[in-house]
Design a protein around this motif. Structure first.
Motif, short mmCIF file in Angstrom:
data_model
loop_
_atom_site.label_atom_id
_atom_site.label_comp_id
_atom_site.label_asym_id
_atom_site.label_seq_id
_atom_site.Cartn_x
_atom_site.Cartn_y
_atom_site.Cartn_z
N MET A 69 45.97 66.82 27.96
CA MET A 69 45.83 65.66 27.08
C MET A 69 46.02 64.35 27.84
SD MET A 69 45.09 66.08 23.78
CE MET A 69 43.67 66.90 24.55
N GLY A 81 43.57 62.12 20.87
CA GLY A 81 43.20 63.51 21.11
C GLY A 81 44.35 64.43 20.78
N CYS A 165 35.33 68.14 17.76
CA CYS A 165 36.26 69.28 17.70
C CYS A 165 35.57 70.49 18.34
CB CYS A 165 36.65 69.57 16.26
SG CYS A 165 37.68 71.05 16.07
N VAL A 180 39.10 65.18 19.69
CA VAL A 180 39.28 63.77 20.04
C VAL A 180 38.59 62.94 18.97
CG1 VAL A 180 39.50 64.12 22.53
CG2 VAL A 180 37.23 63.77 21.52
N PHE A 197 33.49 68.64 26.53
CA PHE A 197 34.62 69.40 25.98
C PHE A 197 34.32 70.89 25.88
CE2 PHE A 197 35.73 65.11 24.68
CZ PHE A 197 37.07 65.08 25.00
#
Length: 291
Positions: A69, A81, A165, A180, A197
């Motif tokens: 993170m 996030g 997500c 985020v 991601f």
């Protein structure tokens, strides 16, 4: 007539100069945009590499999640996030770590658990976890009617406008979700954002399971030592070459050897000569056929 011709010629030259200037400007803008895109991709690749390298060395889950993170918050243009993981019973999705939230928002996240065992739960976090489906939402109003009132109330409290997500998956099994969002910024989210991601999440899934395996081994080792340290009988362990890697206190009490004099020596150094012919082939077989 001469003046008219000269005027027309000068005007054409002026138009050509303007056209040429516009062409140069467009090429410059294209080059600048291309350079920005190259820099963004390079930074994203460096981010994935940085998280991957650190994750392979971090064997504590809390430190692993915290580092992930912090790195995302430092390198990427997102306001907030979080990472949520399933509990041991896999009945709840629980907040573990995040960045960018104020104390009230973080307190809400810590006190909120999403029900994985409720078939009526249909929030994006639950769907992402259960169906292993990523979400990219630029306007939360687009899905507001599709989720439960409890989820809508949660979103209103932390004021989510747009979010990404992705599920954290390891060997086909969902472990949690990573999300985020942009709380203040109006920058639209795009496919490149979610692809990034989707590249980070599998690495995180592998690292989480590596950390859990390490914790399990450490717990078993601690239990073994707790039992063996108080056992009245001799307990020892050998490495693959037949050297002592551990002896319990009973060894010294019964045989009279200090632990320091035993660790690292061969098992065959402590057996009768006539027994070595029987033990050496047995130890060699175990070493060569271990799984």
């Amino acid at each position: 007539m001469i003046l008219v011709v000269m005027g027309i010629s000068l005007y054409q030259v002026h138009l050509e100069k303007d056209e040429l200037a516009t062409t140069f400007k467009n090429h410059g803008d294209t080059a600048s945009n291309l350079l920005d895109e190259i820099n963004a991709r390079y930074n994203n690749a460096m981010l994935v590499q940085e998280i991957g390298q650190a994750a392979s060395n971090l064997l504590d889950i809390d430190n692993l999640l915290k580092f992930t993170m912090e790195t995302i918050g430092k390198r990427l243009d997102f306001d907030r996030g979080l990472i949520m993981l399933a509990n041991k019973e896999r009945t709840r999705l629980v907040y573990r770590v995040g960045y960018g939230y104020n104390p009230d928002e973080e307190a809400l996240l810590k006190s909120t658990e999403f029900h994985l065992d409720n078939p009526k739960s249909r929030g994006p976090f639950i769907i992402s976890f259960k169906q292993q489906k990523p979400f990219l939402i630029n306007d939360f109003k687009d899905i507001e009617k599709e989720i439960s009132e409890r989820s809508r109330e949660f979103v209103r409290k932390i004021n989510v406008k747009s979010f990404i997500c992705v599920p954290i998956v390891y060997e086909g099994r969902s472990e949690g979700i990573m999300a985020v969002d942009n709380h203040h910024s109006n920058r639209p989210l795009n496919q490149s954002d979610i692809n990034l991601f989707l590249g980070i999440a599998p690495q995180l899934g592998i690292s989480i399971n590596n950390a859990r395996s390490y914790e399990l081994i450490r717990e078993r080792e601690q239990r073994f030592r707790a039992l063996s340290e108080n056992a009245p009988d001799i307990i020892y362990t050998l490495d693959v070459n037949g050297r002592f890697s551990y002896v319990n206190p009973a060894w010294g009490k019964i045989l009279g050897y200090q632990k320091e004099d035993v660790i690292g020596t061969f098992f065959t150094d402590f057996i009768k000569k006539e027994d070595k012919k029987r033990f050496i082939p047995a130890l060699s077989y175990i070493r060569d056929n271990r799984q």
